[in-house]
Design a protein around this motif. Sequence first.
Motif: not given
Length: 110
Positions: A83-98
Amino acid sequence: MGMRYRQYLHGARIYGCSQCKTHLATIHSMISRAFNGQHGRAYLFEVVVNVIEGEPADRQMTTGNHTVRDIYCVKCGTTLGWKYDRAYEPSQKYKEGKFILERNLLVDVQ
C-alpha cells in the motif's frame, strides 16, 4: 487468538489470494494494469479488503521515493503487494492510499 473476520465481495470479477482464495478486490476497484511488482506485473487498486498492513518503510522505486507498507493475506499470511502511504514526487501523489497487488499472487474467485 481466534479466526479473523473476512469480508466477502460480490461482482462480475473478484480477485482472491492464490494460496487460500480469500477475497481481496473487485474489477471495479482496479485503477490500472500497467504496474510492476517485485515479481512481475501488478495491478493498482483503489480498495482492497482482507489484508494486514505491515510497518511503513521508505523505498526507492522506478517512479521515485515512496513510503509503502507490505500487505499480507488476513487468512494465510501470503505477501500480496503493498500500500502506498506517501509519494514524494508530485506527479505520483495519485498513488497515495492505493494498493498494488501482484498478478501472479492472484486468482479469479467465482
